[in-house]
Design a protein around this motif. Structure first.
Motif, PDB file in Angstrom:
ATOM      1  N   LEU A  95       1.211  30.216  11.128  1.00 29.63           N
ATOM      2  CA  LEU A  95       0.101  30.930  11.744  1.00 29.63           C
ATOM      3  C   LEU A  95       0.518  32.306  12.245  1.00 29.63           C
ATOM      4  N   ARG A  96       1.800  32.449  12.614  1.00 33.50           N
ATOM      5  CA  ARG A  96       2.315  33.761  13.043  1.00 33.50           C
ATOM      6  C   ARG A  96       3.815  33.775  12.813  1.00 33.50           C
ATOM      7  N   PRO A  97       4.339  34.768  12.055  1.00 37.98           N
ATOM      8  CA  PRO A  97       5.799  34.870  11.950  1.00 37.98           C
ATOM      9  C   PRO A  97       6.361  35.275  13.312  1.00 37.98           C
ATOM     10  N   ALA A 122       0.881  30.560  29.166  1.00 38.39           N
ATOM     11  CA  ALA A 122       1.473  31.891  29.280  1.00 38.39           C
ATOM     12  C   ALA A 122       1.381  32.673  27.981  1.00 38.39           C
ATOM     13  N   PRO A 123       0.478  33.639  27.935  1.00 35.67           N
ATOM     14  CA  PRO A 123       0.529  34.627  26.856  1.00 35.67           C
ATOM     15  C   PRO A 123       1.598  35.650  27.222  1.00 35.67           C
ATOM     16  N   SER A 124       1.882  36.587  26.322  1.00 38.14           N
ATOM     17  CA  SER A 124       2.817  37.649  26.670  1.00 38.14           C
ATOM     18  C   SER A 124       2.254  38.438  27.866  1.00 38.14           C
ATOM     19  N   PRO A 163     -10.090  21.864  19.425  1.00 29.97           N
ATOM     20  CA  PRO A 163      -9.560  20.508  19.632  1.00 29.97           C
ATOM     21  C   PRO A 163      -8.028  20.476  19.554  1.00 29.97           C
ATOM     22  N   THR A 164      -7.407  21.627  19.340  1.00 31.40           N
ATOM     23  CA  THR A 164      -5.945  21.704  19.216  1.00 31.40           C
ATOM     24  C   THR A 164      -5.375  22.510  20.369  1.00 31.40           C
ATOM     25  N   ILE A 165      -4.045  22.386  20.562  1.00 25.65           N
ATOM     26  CA  ILE A 165      -3.369  23.147  21.609  1.00 25.65           C
ATOM     27  C   ILE A 165      -2.041  23.674  21.077  1.00 25.65           C
ATOM     28  N   SER A 212      -9.729  33.489  15.373  1.00 27.38           N
ATOM     29  CA  SER A 212      -9.379  34.868  15.628  1.00 27.38           C
ATOM     30  C   SER A 212      -8.600  34.905  16.930  1.00 27.38           C
ATOM     31  N   ALA A 213      -7.352  35.358  16.878  1.00 25.56           N
ATOM     32  CA  ALA A 213      -6.505  35.368  18.071  1.00 25.56           C
ATOM     33  C   ALA A 213      -5.764  36.697  18.131  1.00 25.56           C
ATOM     34  N   PRO A 214      -5.301  37.077  19.314  1.00 23.09           N
ATOM     35  CA  PRO A 214      -4.766  38.418  19.477  1.00 23.09           C
ATOM     36  C   PRO A 214      -3.604  38.711  18.548  1.00 23.09           C
ATOM     37  N   GLU A 249      13.056  33.330  26.090  1.00 24.91           N
ATOM     38  CA  GLU A 249      13.992  33.933  25.132  1.00 24.91           C
ATOM     39  C   GLU A 249      13.285  34.933  24.212  1.00 24.91           C
ATOM     40  N   THR A 250      11.946  34.832  24.097  1.00 22.04           N
ATOM     41  CA  THR A 250      11.222  35.719  23.178  1.00 22.04           C
ATOM     42  C   THR A 250      10.748  36.974  23.902  1.00 22.04           C
ATOM     43  N   VAL A 251       9.753  36.831  24.784  1.00 25.90           N
ATOM     44  CA  VAL A 251       9.214  37.941  25.586  1.00 25.90           C
ATOM     45  C   VAL A 251       8.868  37.368  26.965  1.00 25.90           C
ATOM     46  N   VAL A 295       0.821  26.914  25.775  1.00 27.09           N
ATOM     47  CA  VAL A 295       1.224  26.171  26.971  1.00 27.09           C
ATOM     48  C   VAL A 295       2.718  25.849  26.886  1.00 27.09           C
ATOM     49  N   HIS A 296       3.428  26.124  27.994  1.00 27.42           N
ATOM     50  CA  HIS A 296       4.874  25.957  28.056  1.00 27.42           C
ATOM     51  C   HIS A 296       5.223  24.727  28.887  1.00 27.42           C
ATOM     52  N   VAL A 297       6.123  23.906  28.358  1.00 20.32           N
ATOM     53  CA  VAL A 297       6.561  22.695  29.058  1.00 20.32           C
ATOM     54  C   VAL A 297       8.085  22.634  29.019  1.00 20.32           C
ATOM     55  N   GLU A 305       7.829  37.501  19.770  1.00 19.73           N
ATOM     56  CA  GLU A 305       7.205  36.251  20.167  1.00 19.73           C
ATOM     57  C   GLU A 305       7.590  35.106  19.232  1.00 19.73           C
ATOM     58  N   SER A 306       7.285  33.892  19.692  1.00 18.50           N
ATOM     59  CA  SER A 306       7.623  32.702  18.928  1.00 18.50           C
ATOM     60  C   SER A 306       6.889  32.646  17.590  1.00 18.50           C
ATOM     61  N   THR A 307       7.493  31.937  16.654  1.00 24.14           N
ATOM     62  CA  THR A 307       6.836  31.601  15.385  1.00 24.14           C
ATOM     63  C   THR A 307       5.819  30.497  15.668  1.00 24.14           C
TER      64      THR A 307
HETATM   65  O1  TXA Z   1       6.876  33.834  22.386  1.00 22.00           O
HETATM   66  C1  TXA Z   1       5.724  33.557  22.680  1.00 22.00           C
HETATM   67  O2  TXA Z   1       5.025  32.799  21.992  1.00 22.00           O
HETATM   68  C2  TXA Z   1       5.148  34.170  23.962  1.00 22.00           C
HETATM   69  C3  TXA Z   1       5.985  33.660  25.126  1.00 22.00           C
HETATM   70  C4  TXA Z   1       5.452  34.083  26.462  1.00 22.00           C
HETATM   71  O3  TXA Z   1       6.100  32.260  25.050  1.00 22.00           O
HETATM   72  N1  TXA Z   1       3.765  33.845  24.121  1.00 22.00           N
HETATM   73  C5  TXA Z   1       2.800  34.380  23.330  1.00 22.00           C
HETATM   74  O4  TXA Z   1       1.539  33.971  23.668  1.00 22.00           O
HETATM   75  O5  TXA Z   1       3.012  35.151  22.439  1.00 22.00           O
HETATM   76  P1  TXA Z   1       0.211  34.731  23.209  1.00 22.00           P
HETATM   77  O6  TXA Z   1      -0.850  34.151  24.088  1.00 22.00           O
HETATM   78  O7  TXA Z   1       0.391  36.205  23.262  1.00 22.00           O
HETATM   79  O8  TXA Z   1      -0.046  34.264  21.772  1.00 22.00           O
HETATM   80  C6  TXA Z   1      -0.898  33.145  21.604  1.00 22.00           C
HETATM   81  C7  TXA Z   1      -1.052  32.846  20.163  1.00 22.00           C
HETATM   82  C8  TXA Z   1      -2.299  33.464  19.624  1.00 22.00           C
HETATM   83  O9  TXA Z   1      -1.949  34.453  18.680  1.00 22.00           O
HETATM   84  C9  TXA Z   1      -3.032  32.326  18.956  1.00 22.00           C
HETATM   85  O10 TXA Z   1      -3.179  32.629  17.627  1.00 22.00           O
HETATM   86  C10 TXA Z   1      -2.119  31.147  19.038  1.00 22.00           C
HETATM   87  O11 TXA Z   1      -1.178  31.441  20.025  1.00 22.00           O
HETATM   88  N2  TXA Z   1      -2.833  29.940  19.418  1.00 22.00           N
HETATM   89  C11 TXA Z   1      -2.971  29.403  20.651  1.00 22.00           C
HETATM   90  N3  TXA Z   1      -3.692  28.267  20.604  1.00 22.00           N
HETATM   91  C12 TXA Z   1      -4.025  28.064  19.319  1.00 22.00           C
HETATM   92  C13 TXA Z   1      -4.762  27.057  18.614  1.00 22.00           C
HETATM   93  N4  TXA Z   1      -5.300  26.018  19.252  1.00 22.00           N
HETATM   94  N5  TXA Z   1      -4.892  27.199  17.282  1.00 22.00           N
HETATM   95  C14 TXA Z   1      -4.334  28.240  16.632  1.00 22.00           C
HETATM   96  N6  TXA Z   1      -3.624  29.217  17.236  1.00 22.00           N
HETATM   97  C15 TXA Z   1      -3.477  29.132  18.555  1.00 22.00           C
END
Ligand code: TXA
Ligand code: MG
Length: 311
Positions: free
Chosen positions: A192-194, A140-142, A115-117, A218-220, A32-34, A64-66, A179-181
């Motif tokens: 962590l992300r709006p 799944a990242p974008s 240690p987190t997901i 540090s994340a994208p 529903e997001t991207v 991770v998507h479930v 993308e998701s909050t």
């Molecule tokens: O809407 C969405 O979230 C999309 C769709 C495909 O579900 N996915 C998405 O994934 O935007 P991605 O990989 O582009 O964004 C991953 C974000 C990163 O910005 C990172 O900060 C955060 O997830 N993240 C993942 N694992 C983390 C962790 N263990 N601790 C903190 N942040 C984490």
């Protein structure tokens, strides 16, 4: 790799996509997001392939998507706050960052050694059908090359990653569009992300304000320059300079308008599609002011990153 297959979400297409995922191949799919770039989260080689296809720095962990909450409970530990948010907002545009269960068998590359997901149950019929059939958690990242505009159609995915992934499941345009909050619940609920679920709704559910993110990993989605078009981009512009293409909001003259009626939900759904379209013209982009509340926070976050200085 040979050509990327375009699959449609009928039984045959969903079966093929699920089989590709189970065998370690990469499949982009609509949420529903991207669009997400999916790989089996328990398969090191598949997860490595995601980073390679995107050209993404490998220290960035993946979402991770479930298919449902039960599958999520097997992978992470939920405290009371996390359970409340999952009950209220899953399936939906909310990602929860939670302590990982070591026995879940998630490939270490998914969490980049943390240690987190990050977990999410997407609210899209095609995503859920695929996750149910695949029978494995799907990282799944974008589905865009790292640092580029996120995809909200299968054509966007093919333009960025065609030839680098096995297939894209074409489920049309993504309804939410950003993308998701992302919320971490430990040690306290933190934004962590709006994103596509307004922070105000999360705070109302918790009955408390979310803490702001104070650095850390540090994340994208948290890098200054991200979601970047090729063209230079100026924000909060009320009148465009000659040669600039104006991305409008609300009733105004513009080249493309996120929402002529000033509706933030419609604006989020149009954001990446309009940025892709304006970017294709190669002209500099000017963007009208967007209100900083509700989905406007996610829109402004993505726009600020798109406008940030590049390396
Ligand atoms: O809407 C969405 O979230 C999309 C769709 C495909 O579900 N996915 C998405 O994934 O935007 P991605 O990989 O582009 O964004 C991953 C974000 C990163 O910005 C990172 O900060 C955060 O997830 N993240 C993942 N694992 C983390 C962790 N263990 N601790 C903190 N942040 C984490
Ligand atoms: Mg992304």
């Amino acid at each position: 790799m040979s050509d990327t297959e375009r699959l449609f979400p009928d039984n045959a297409g969903l079966d093929r996509a699920a089989e590709l995922l189970r065998s370690g191949e990469l499949v982009a799919f609509p949420t529903e997001t991207v669009y997400g770039l999916g790989g089996n989260a328990t398969d090191d080689r598949a997860v490595g392939g995601i980073f390679a296809a995107k050209g993404r720095p490998s220290f960035n962990p993946l979402i991770v998507h479930v298919p449902d909450i039960d599958a999520a409970l097997a992978i992470a530990e939920f405290d009371v706050g996390a359970e409340r948010l999952a009950d209220a907002f899953w399936p939906g545009a909310l990602t929860l960052v939670l302590p990982l269960r070591a026995e879940a068998g998630i490939a270490p590359l998914v969490t980049a050694g943390l240690p987190t997901i990050a977990l999410r149950v997407p609210d899209h019929p095609v995503a859920r059908a695929l996750l149910q059939r695949a029978g494995c958690p799907v990282a799944a990242p974008s589905a865009n090359p790292s640092g580029r505009i996120s995809p909200t159609t299968a054509d966007h995915v093919l333009a960025g990653l065609g030839g680098r992934i096995a297939a894209v499941l074409d489920g049309g345009a993504c309804p939410v569009g950003v993308e998701s909050t992302i919320v971490g619940t430990y040690p306290q609920p933190t934004l962590l992300r709006p994103g596509g679920l307004p922070a105000e709704a999360i705070e109302a559910c918790l009955g408390a304000p979310l803490a702001a993110h104070g650095g850390g990993i540090s994340a994208p989605g948290q890098m200054a320059s991200h979601y970047a078009p090729d063209s230079p981009i100026r924000l909060n512009v009320t009148d465009a300079r000659p040669g600039e293409r104006l991305l409008g909001f609300g009733p105004m003259e513009s080249d493309l308008n996120l929402s002529p009626s000033g509706d933030l939900t419609e604006a989020a759904a149009n954001l990446f599609r309009h940025l892709h379209a304006l970017d294709a013209t190669a002209a500099p982009i000017a963007v009208a002011p967007i209100p900083e509340h509700g989905l406007g926070r996610a829109i402004n976050d993505r726009l600020r990153r798109a406008a940030a200085p590049r390396d």
